[in-house]
Design a protein around this motif. Structure first.
Motif, PDB file in Angstrom:
ATOM      1  N   GLY A 104       4.687   5.922  -4.587  1.00 50.01           N
ATOM      2  CA  GLY A 104       5.504   5.511  -5.738  1.00 50.01           C
ATOM      3  C   GLY A 104       6.594   4.582  -5.238  1.00 50.01           C
ATOM      4  O   GLY A 104       7.252   4.888  -4.234  1.00 50.01           O
ATOM      5  N   ARG A 105       6.753   3.451  -5.899  1.00 49.78           N
ATOM      6  CA  ARG A 105       7.653   2.427  -5.365  1.00 49.78           C
ATOM      7  C   ARG A 105       9.087   2.932  -5.219  1.00 49.78           C
ATOM      8  O   ARG A 105       9.743   2.700  -4.210  1.00 49.78           O
ATOM      9  N   ARG A 106       9.579   3.626  -6.252  1.00 48.34           N
ATOM     10  CA  ARG A 106      10.982   4.067  -6.199  1.00 48.34           C
ATOM     11  C   ARG A 106      11.203   5.015  -5.017  1.00 48.34           C
ATOM     12  O   ARG A 106      12.146   4.857  -4.257  1.00 48.34           O
ATOM     13  N   ASN A 107      10.298   6.002  -4.880  1.00 46.58           N
ATOM     14  CA  ASN A 107      10.450   6.980  -3.795  1.00 46.58           C
ATOM     15  C   ASN A 107      10.383   6.298  -2.438  1.00 46.58           C
ATOM     16  O   ASN A 107      11.173   6.584  -1.535  1.00 46.58           O
TER      17      ASN A 107
ATOM     18  N   TRP B 181       0.832  -1.208   0.000  1.00 46.22           N
ATOM     19  CA  TRP B 181       0.000   0.000   0.000  1.00 46.22           C
ATOM     20  C   TRP B 181       0.866   1.257   0.000  1.00 46.22           C
ATOM     21  O   TRP B 181       0.591   2.216  -0.722  1.00 46.22           O
ATOM     22  N   LEU B 182       1.915   1.262   0.798  1.00 46.45           N
ATOM     23  CA  LEU B 182       2.784   2.447   0.874  1.00 46.45           C
ATOM     24  C   LEU B 182       3.493   2.692  -0.464  1.00 46.45           C
ATOM     25  O   LEU B 182       3.681   3.836  -0.871  1.00 46.45           O
ATOM     26  N   SER B 183       3.896   1.598  -1.141  1.00 51.51           N
ATOM     27  CA  SER B 183       4.541   1.734  -2.464  1.00 51.51           C
ATOM     28  C   SER B 183       3.592   2.419  -3.435  1.00 51.51           C
ATOM     29  O   SER B 183       3.991   3.248  -4.258  1.00 51.51           O
ATOM     30  N   GLN B 184       2.321   2.019  -3.329  1.00 53.65           N
ATOM     31  CA  GLN B 184       1.322   2.560  -4.236  1.00 53.65           C
ATOM     32  C   GLN B 184       1.082   4.043  -3.927  1.00 53.65           C
ATOM     33  O   GLN B 184       0.913   4.865  -4.815  1.00 53.65           O
ATOM     34  N   GLN B 185       1.074   4.372  -2.649  1.00 53.51           N
ATOM     35  CA  GLN B 185       0.753   5.717  -2.193  1.00 53.51           C
ATOM     36  C   GLN B 185       1.850   6.725  -2.567  1.00 53.51           C
ATOM     37  O   GLN B 185       1.567   7.825  -2.998  1.00 53.51           O
TER      38      GLN B 185
END
Length: 523
Positions: free
Chosen positions: A78-81, A72-76
């Protein structure tokens, strides 16, 4: 952005793979590297053993809370950030841990380090999985697996070396240069997939986060502190067990009814993932359980140094590392993963039975070399097939959700394993001691001769007769306690072996007729 666009080729894929493995290694090595430095920390920070145990507990609690939320956090963000920020948090927290001036500062910074670290593990797995084309995912998991299996065993010898030759803060400082390099590589090469829109602050599942934290945080505390606080005789343990159970029920309810759940529980409808999650739990139990027991046995019973105890596990890890690419190739060729998992469980049983049969109060390292190589082969056969099996029929963002579940269950399996094993050793040592003492007959000629021998030895060293006799009895008492502890370690290995053996029919039974769900035909 479709999944295909995330697939990388050539040097970019190599760099992304190395970055992701570096980050997974950072996180896992830090789980176990601290174990050998606890004594030094106690000395320099003036803490009790119970206090210093929090250095491990805080990291584990933060890890297990953050792992299910990573997708969920990756989606929120952006995975790279998100991946880059996690590395930065982990690296800065490592620096702060090394500079901590008292035990509670260190515990707080370890918690922050765990919040950054939990993300590294699962996000690294997702990044590697999506950087490889579908038919090569088995190899991707094999490469990731090398980091995950080798990590826990690299921790103790590396920690032992740094503590013996430098000082304990260096076990944290060593993360800093690696963290900086990994951050730069992530920002340059890792791509972020586009899965849906970001949520506004008022759409975020705050209740879900609260219930998840209550459930997992309390559970992890109970597992880590249960044995030393005498389990359910302790009010804190009882209260937190209730909080954990209620938290679990509320969390499941919330995630199923809320429109934007923080953890996508529906992904567990996938039958492969369902089985994979259970197998990951058992794998964590065996991996962390055996990594925990062997160093304790060699240090407490055989009197080895921390560095030697850590080095003993290295051949096993190298063996696993050698196995990984071979297993990856076999999966690509379409050999059913269920057979490999069943074989892996059988081999792991062979390892535990072998350890059970060679354990004595003076076993040499040469006796443990071959069983530990067998452990390496068994883990190699288990890790990659279980992980690829779990994620094999998931697509797109479900891969991240699935990876979060397998990562969380492996960590929880390890926590349950260590909690059950420490309790088991403490309780069974007492039972074995009582049994052994009942066989020590004071009127037996052998016993009398042994006591007389010891007494004469002490008299020869200048002790008066009555003190020499006292010391002789103490030596007998110590050797009984030592034997009782060894017998309880033997029981632990037998218990692990039987548990792995019991999994074989489940694996073969559940997957019969479904082994076609292989990585070659995910689409």
């Amino acid at each position: 952005m479709e999944t295909e666009n995330l697939v990388e080729y050539g040097y970019r894929r190599v760099i992304i793979t190395i970055t992701a493995i570096l980050c997974a290694l950072l996180e896992i090595v830090d789980t176990t590297i601290v174990n050998v430095a606890l004594n030094d920390m106690r000395g320099s920070l003036g803490a009790t053993l119970t206090d210093v145990a929090w250095v491990i507990t805080a990291y584990a609690i933060a890890n297990v809370i953050i792992i299910p939320m990573t997708s969920w956090l990756s989606q929120q963000f952006g995975r790279r950030n998100y991946f880059a920020v996690s590395i930065v948090i982990f690296t800065v927290a490592s620096f702060l841990c090394g500079n901590a001036s008292n035990i509670w500062e260190l515990v707080m910074f370890r918690f922050i380090q765990g919040m950054g670290g939990g993300a590294l593990l699962v996000t690294a797995q997702t990044i590697i999985t999506e950087s490889y084309p579908v038919e090569k995912r088995g190899m991707a998991q094999a490469i990731y697996g090398m980091g995950v299996i080798v990590g826990p065993t690299l921790g103790p010898p590396l920690g032992g070396y740094l503590v013996d030759n430098f000082s304990w803060p260096y076990i944290f400082y060593i993360n800093i240069p690696i963290g900086i390099i990994a951050t730069l590589l992530t920002l340059t090469y890792v791509k972020s997939p586009k899965y849906g829109e970001k949520l506004k602050a008022n759409q975020v599942d705050w209740w879900g986060i609260l219930f998840l934290t209550a459930f997992i945080g309390s559970l992890q505390f109970v597992l880590e502190h249960g044995q030393q606080d005498d389990w359910f005789e302790n009010q804190t343990i009882v209260v937190l067990s209730v909080v954990s159970f209620v938290g679990l029920l509320l969390f499941i309810w919330r995630e199923l009814v809320y429109k934007y759940p923080i953890v996508n529980l529906r992904v567990l409808n996938d039958s492969n993932l369902k089985i994979g999650v259970i197998l990951c739990f058992i794998l964590g139990f065996g991996l962390y359980g055996s990594t925990f027991v062997i160093p304790i046995y060699t240090q407490a019973i055989l009197g080895w140094t921390a560095t030697d105890a850590g080095l003993l596990l290295i051949p096993s890890s190298i063996m696993t590392g050698i196995m990984m690419p071979i297993i990856g190739k076999l999966i690509q060729k379409g050999i059913p993963q269920t057979y490999m998992v069943a074989l892996g469980f059988s081999i792991f049983f062979g390892f535990t039975f072998w350890m059970y049969s060679i354990m004595t109060p003076d076993t040499g390292s040469e006796h443990m070399f071959n069983p530990l190589l067998l452990r390496g082969i068994g883990l190699g056969l288990l890790f990659v097939p279980i992980t690829t099996l779990s994620l094999s029929s998931l697509k797109g963002r479900e891969i991240g959700d699935g990876a979060a579940f397998t990562g969380m269950m492996r960590q929880l399996g390890g926590s349950f394993g260590i909690a059950i094993i420490t309790t088991y050793i403490a309780r069974w040592s007492q039972n074995h001691r009582v049994d052994l003492i009942s066989h020590l007959n004071g009127s037996s000629l052998t016993v009398q001769q042994r006591i007389e021998q010891l007494k004469l030895g002490f008299i020869a060293k200048g002790y008066p007769s009555n003190e020499a006799l006292d010391k002789a009895y103490k030596i007998i008492d110590l050797s009984v306690t030592k034997q009782a502890t060894v017998l309880s370690y033997m029981d632990v290995f037998m218990f692990l072996g039987i548990m792995f053996l019991a999994c074989i029919p489940i694996v073969l039974f559940v997957k019969s007729g479904k082994s076609k769900v292989d990585l070659s035909n995910v689409h």
